[in-house]
Design a protein around this motif. Structure first.
Motif, PDB file in Angstrom:
ATOM      1  N   ASN A 149      32.017 -16.404  27.383  1.00 35.78           N
ATOM      2  CA  ASN A 149      30.936 -17.031  26.324  1.00 35.78           C
ATOM      3  C   ASN A 149      30.841 -16.033  25.254  1.00 35.78           C
ATOM      4  OD1 ASN A 149      30.249 -19.093  28.317  1.00 35.78           O
ATOM      5  ND2 ASN A 149      29.456 -17.281  29.621  1.00 35.78           N
ATOM      6  N   LYS A 150      30.351 -16.483  24.325  1.00 37.45           N
ATOM      7  CA  LYS A 150      29.674 -15.495  23.072  1.00 37.45           C
ATOM      8  C   LYS A 150      28.522 -15.996  22.576  1.00 37.45           C
ATOM      9  CE  LYS A 150      32.077 -17.943  19.147  1.00 37.45           C
ATOM     10  NZ  LYS A 150      32.978 -17.807  18.269  1.00 37.45           N
ATOM     11  N   VAL A 151      27.672 -14.882  22.071  1.00 31.56           N
ATOM     12  CA  VAL A 151      26.514 -15.173  21.171  1.00 31.56           C
ATOM     13  C   VAL A 151      27.004 -14.438  19.921  1.00 31.56           C
ATOM     14  CG1 VAL A 151      24.720 -15.110  22.872  1.00 31.56           C
ATOM     15  CG2 VAL A 151      25.593 -13.086  22.022  1.00 31.56           C
ATOM     16  N   TYR A 152      26.544 -15.275  18.907  1.00 24.60           N
ATOM     17  CA  TYR A 152      26.878 -14.885  17.527  1.00 24.60           C
ATOM     18  C   TYR A 152      25.634 -14.865  16.743  1.00 24.60           C
ATOM     19  CZ  TYR A 152      26.453 -19.652  15.597  1.00 24.60           C
ATOM     20  OH  TYR A 152      25.832 -20.625  15.112  1.00 24.60           O
ATOM     21  N   PHE A 153      25.776 -14.367  15.432  1.00 24.08           N
ATOM     22  CA  PHE A 153      24.930 -14.140  14.503  1.00 24.08           C
ATOM     23  C   PHE A 153      25.806 -14.257  12.925  1.00 24.08           C
ATOM     24  CE2 PHE A 153      22.448 -12.026  10.995  1.00 24.08           C
ATOM     25  CZ  PHE A 153      21.277 -12.844  11.102  1.00 24.08           C
ATOM     26  N   GLY A 154      25.387 -15.118  12.022  1.00 21.27           N
ATOM     27  CA  GLY A 154      26.388 -14.980  10.983  1.00 21.27           C
ATOM     28  C   GLY A 154      25.405 -15.271   9.701  1.00 21.27           C
ATOM     29  N   LEU A 155      25.875 -14.809   8.437  1.00 20.88           N
ATOM     30  CA  LEU A 155      25.250 -14.906   7.309  1.00 20.88           C
ATOM     31  C   LEU A 155      26.331 -15.424   6.214  1.00 20.88           C
ATOM     32  CD1 LEU A 155      23.246 -11.747   6.711  1.00 20.88           C
ATOM     33  CD2 LEU A 155      22.392 -14.034   7.007  1.00 20.88           C
ATOM     34  N   GLY A 156      25.759 -16.356   5.431  1.00 20.68           N
ATOM     35  CA  GLY A 156      26.376 -16.921   4.444  1.00 20.68           C
ATOM     36  C   GLY A 156      25.993 -16.642   3.089  1.00 20.68           C
ATOM     37  N   THR A 164      31.241 -20.468  -1.618  1.00 19.76           N
ATOM     38  CA  THR A 164      30.225 -19.546  -0.735  1.00 19.76           C
ATOM     39  C   THR A 164      31.317 -18.843   0.015  1.00 19.76           C
ATOM     40  OG1 THR A 164      30.474 -21.432   1.073  1.00 19.76           O
ATOM     41  CG2 THR A 164      28.858 -21.497  -0.353  1.00 19.76           C
ATOM     42  N   ILE A 165      30.583 -17.662   0.674  1.00 22.78           N
ATOM     43  CA  ILE A 165      31.475 -16.805   1.428  1.00 22.78           C
ATOM     44  C   ILE A 165      30.446 -16.435   2.768  1.00 22.78           C
ATOM     45  CG2 ILE A 165      32.722 -15.846  -0.139  1.00 22.78           C
ATOM     46  CD1 ILE A 165      30.734 -13.162  -0.237  1.00 22.78           C
ATOM     47  N   GLY A 166      30.914 -15.842   3.675  1.00 24.97           N
ATOM     48  CA  GLY A 166      30.064 -15.522   5.092  1.00 24.97           C
ATOM     49  C   GLY A 166      30.640 -14.751   6.019  1.00 24.97           C
ATOM     50  N   ALA A 167      30.149 -14.338   6.879  1.00 26.07           N
ATOM     51  CA  ALA A 167      30.676 -13.257   7.907  1.00 26.07           C
ATOM     52  C   ALA A 167      29.969 -13.711   9.207  1.00 26.07           C
ATOM     53  CB  ALA A 167      30.547 -11.876   7.395  1.00 26.07           C
ATOM     54  N   ASP A 168      30.640 -13.718  10.450  1.00 23.65           N
ATOM     55  CA  ASP A 168      30.053 -13.714  11.594  1.00 23.65           C
ATOM     56  C   ASP A 168      30.286 -12.362  12.481  1.00 23.65           C
ATOM     57  OD1 ASP A 168      28.981 -16.053  11.990  1.00 23.65           O
ATOM     58  OD2 ASP A 168      30.473 -17.211  12.807  1.00 23.65           O
ATOM     59  N   ALA A 169      29.352 -11.889  13.430  1.00 23.57           N
ATOM     60  CA  ALA A 169      29.427 -10.988  14.348  1.00 23.57           C
ATOM     61  C   ALA A 169      29.375 -11.760  15.728  1.00 23.57           C
ATOM     62  CB  ALA A 169      28.601  -9.917  14.203  1.00 23.57           C
ATOM     63  N   GLN A 170      30.174 -11.368  16.596  1.00 20.40           N
ATOM     64  CA  GLN A 170      30.081 -12.027  18.299  1.00 20.40           C
ATOM     65  C   GLN A 170      30.363 -11.029  19.017  1.00 20.40           C
ATOM     66  OE1 GLN A 170      33.599 -13.268  16.864  1.00 20.40           O
ATOM     67  NE2 GLN A 170      32.782 -14.054  14.940  1.00 20.40           N
ATOM     68  N   VAL A 202      33.272  -7.284  21.422  1.00 24.90           N
ATOM     69  CA  VAL A 202      32.597  -7.438  20.018  1.00 24.90           C
ATOM     70  C   VAL A 202      33.656  -8.052  19.224  1.00 24.90           C
ATOM     71  CG1 VAL A 202      31.350  -6.666  17.968  1.00 24.90           C
ATOM     72  CG2 VAL A 202      30.847  -5.760  20.231  1.00 24.90           C
ATOM     73  N   GLY A 203      33.536  -9.221  18.573  1.00 23.56           N
ATOM     74  CA  GLY A 203      34.495  -9.640  17.390  1.00 23.56           C
ATOM     75  C   GLY A 203      33.757 -10.089  16.139  1.00 23.56           C
ATOM     76  N   PHE A 204      34.592 -10.137  14.998  1.00 31.03           N
ATOM     77  CA  PHE A 204      34.150 -10.373  13.823  1.00 31.03           C
ATOM     78  C   PHE A 204      34.917 -11.463  12.887  1.00 31.03           C
ATOM     79  CE2 PHE A 204      32.968  -5.873  14.769  1.00 31.03           C
ATOM     80  CZ  PHE A 204      31.607  -6.019  14.399  1.00 31.03           C
ATOM     81  N   SER A 205      34.381 -12.269  12.237  1.00 36.38           N
ATOM     82  CA  SER A 205      35.057 -13.288  11.482  1.00 36.38           C
ATOM     83  C   SER A 205      34.751 -13.311  10.011  1.00 36.38           C
ATOM     84  CB  SER A 205      35.287 -14.394  12.031  1.00 36.38           C
ATOM     85  OG  SER A 205      33.972 -15.179  12.216  1.00 36.38           O
ATOM     86  N   LEU A 206      35.532 -13.599   8.941  1.00 41.23           N
ATOM     87  CA  LEU A 206      34.984 -13.914   7.747  1.00 41.23           C
ATOM     88  C   LEU A 206      35.534 -15.278   7.217  1.00 41.23           C
ATOM     89  CD1 LEU A 206      36.382 -10.560   6.117  1.00 41.23           C
ATOM     90  CD2 LEU A 206      34.146 -11.116   6.743  1.00 41.23           C
ATOM     91  N   GLY A 207      35.018 -15.776   6.385  1.00 47.63           N
ATOM     92  CA  GLY A 207      35.228 -17.188   5.703  1.00 47.63           C
ATOM     93  C   GLY A 207      34.898 -17.601   4.176  1.00 47.63           C
ATOM     94  N   THR A 208      35.446 -18.403   3.751  1.00 46.77           N
ATOM     95  CA  THR A 208      34.840 -18.949   2.256  1.00 46.77           C
ATOM     96  C   THR A 208      35.249 -20.382   2.090  1.00 46.77           C
ATOM     97  OG1 THR A 208      35.272 -18.384  -0.114  1.00 46.77           O
ATOM     98  CG2 THR A 208      37.246 -18.443   1.300  1.00 46.77           C
ATOM     99  N   MET A 209      34.530 -20.956   1.326  1.00 51.40           N
ATOM    100  CA  MET A 209      34.618 -22.345   1.040  1.00 51.40           C
ATOM    101  C   MET A 209      34.720 -22.661  -0.418  1.00 51.40           C
ATOM    102  SD  MET A 209      32.758 -24.120   4.385  1.00 51.40           S
ATOM    103  CE  MET A 209      33.702 -25.587   4.414  1.00 51.40           C
ATOM    104  N   TYR A 210      35.321 -23.622  -0.851  1.00 51.64           N
ATOM    105  CA  TYR A 210      35.386 -23.750  -2.239  1.00 51.64           C
ATOM    106  C   TYR A 210      35.547 -25.360  -2.687  1.00 51.64           C
ATOM    107  CZ  TYR A 210      36.466 -23.564  -7.374  1.00 51.64           C
ATOM    108  OH  TYR A 210      36.412 -23.991  -8.863  1.00 51.64           O
ATOM    109  N   GLN A 211      34.728 -25.880  -3.671  1.00 50.52           N
ATOM    110  CA  GLN A 211      35.104 -27.257  -3.974  1.00 50.52           C
ATOM    111  C   GLN A 211      34.804 -27.270  -5.423  1.00 50.52           C
ATOM    112  OE1 GLN A 211      31.707 -28.812  -1.388  1.00 50.52           O
ATOM    113  NE2 GLN A 211      30.604 -29.416  -3.244  1.00 50.52           N
TER     114      GLN A 211
END
Length: 410
Positions: A149-156, A164-170, A202-211
């Motif tokens: 399982n994972k618990v995560y916290f992220g900010l965009g 928009t851009i964002g990052a997660d920590a798990q 522990v894991g990390f992820s990044l993301g971006t979205m554009y329209q």
């Protein structure tokens, strides 16, 4: 909204049970089990397509989406699944009820935050090789349960109105228990080996979205996310017992290092916001180091994961006051997955179709109940393997409200 959260949680807990196994697949024997999380039900009903910057639905797969939320969003989901396991010798049926996710998204101006709990993988198999009719032959029974399982916290963050851009920590955690029982025909006592593996990392992820607008009605949506490779520490113990022996043999604890590979996902879509969308998504994942000491085998190897999906939604008239059916969101999608697992020189693939509906809760409310159907085929009967024909019914609740708004009147 708190009352709605409590009611929906009680309803869902009555639908699923944390104690039940999250899979019935024999392929969950390998690695750290079946990958469970396929996104929230809104996105899963479109086969995983999640390219729109949605203001009322939470997209947990790309942390950049949190910055687009217009209201605080609470979502919880679960699934009832049925599958038929087929081999060249026969078939069997299996059922399970599972908890899928629980998450909250909070808008904060140009920022947005989200946190929650997600089952990532599940182990749940029972495999029997019965040779009791042959004197001196060995019969085996394999059984496994648990998962990660994972618990995560992220900010965009909203750089611009349409970007928009964002990052997660798990934090990944879990426990997998496997039992192997061997019985030799003609020998009175059987031998049982139980392996327990406690995993964390522990894991990390990044993301971006554009329209961007193509014309007065049509909008082009794009999404890109990247999950970094994650190291998992596996603390392992082994116990061997013989029937009638009061003193089982306990092996020395030892530590293994596993690795979840990096993963990149990108998608593109076109549509008219709050009316319709058609999109496609592709995901690619590197080779992982997932074999633990108890499930490593010469006939098993791992390859790169791939997924391709196409899907979308249609809303006849989201603002209709006269037709309730016109405000329902209708969703559909198709997917093809190369799961990254090779058994007996055969790649294990998954082909499926999704259908779903988002049902609004009353006039003027953005909250909704989502229902989804998924059916498909995983694996093959070639090379003495197992083919799974599955059918899943999923249910989720998504509630929206405004939090942290100062009252103008006392």
């Amino acid at each position: 909204m708190i009352k709605k959260i409590i009611v929906s949680a009680c309803l869902l807990i009555s639908f699923v049970s944390f104690a039940q196994q999250g899979t019935a697949s024999p392929y969950s024997f390998f690695g750290i089990g079946d990958v469970r999380f396929k996104g929230t039900l809104e996105n899963r009903s479109m086969a995983g397509v999640s390219v729109e910057q949605d203001s009322i639905h939470l997209n947990i797969e790309n942390p950049a989406s949190y910055a687009s939320l217009g209201q605080t969003t609470f979502t919880i989901g679960g699934t009832f699944g049925s599958s038929t396991l087929k081999t060249n010798e026969g078939s069997a049926k299996a059922q399970r009820s599972t908890f899928d996710y629980l998450a909250i998204g909070i808008p904060m101006g140009k920022f947005g935050a989200s946190f929650g709990l997600i089952p990532v993988t599940s182990v749940g198999y029972k495999i029997q090789n019965d040779n009791t009719g042959t004197d001196g032959a060995t019969s085996t029974q394999l059984q496994g349960k648990g998962g990660v399982n994972k618990v995560y916290f992220g900010l965009g963050y909203k750089i611009k109105k349409n970007w928009t851009i964002g990052a997660d920590a798990q934090y990944n955690f879990g426990k997998i228990t496997t039992t192997s029982v061997e019985l030799v025909t003609g020998v009175q006592n059987a031998t049982a080996e139980t392996n327990t593996s406690e995993l964390s990392g522990v894991g990390f992820s990044l993301g971006t979205m554009y329209q961007t607008k193509i014309d007065k009605k049509l909008t082009l949506f794009t999404s890109l996310s990247y999950a970094f490779a994650t190291n998992l520490t596996a603390d392992n113990t082994r116990v061997i017992a013989v029937d009638g022996d009061a003193d089982p043999v306990v092996g020395d604890p030892h530590e293994d290092k596993l690795k979840l590979p990096n993963k990149v996902t990108f998608g593109v879509g076109i549509g008219e916001p709050r009316k319709w969308l058609v999109g496609t998504t592709a995901s690619f994942q590197g080779n992982g180091q997932l074999a633990n000491y108890y499930n490593a085998a010469d006939n098993v190897s791992y390859e790169k994961y791939q997924k391709y999906a196409v899907g979308g939604y249609f809303i006849p008239n989201y603002a209709s006051f006269t037709s309730y059916l016109s405000r329902i969101t209708y969703r559909a999608g198709l997917k093809y997955e190369k799961l990254g697992l090779i058994v007996n020189n055969q790649s294990i693939n998954d082909i499926g179709m999704n259908l779903g509906a988002g049902i609004p809760l009353g006039n003027g409310s953005f909250s909704n109940v989502n229902v989804g159907l998924e059916f498909g085929k995983r694996g093959t009967m070639t090379a003495d393997l197992v083919q799974e024909n599955y059918f899943n019914v999923s249910l989720s609740f998504s509630f929206n409200d405004r939090w942290f708004v100062k009252s103008k009147f006392n």
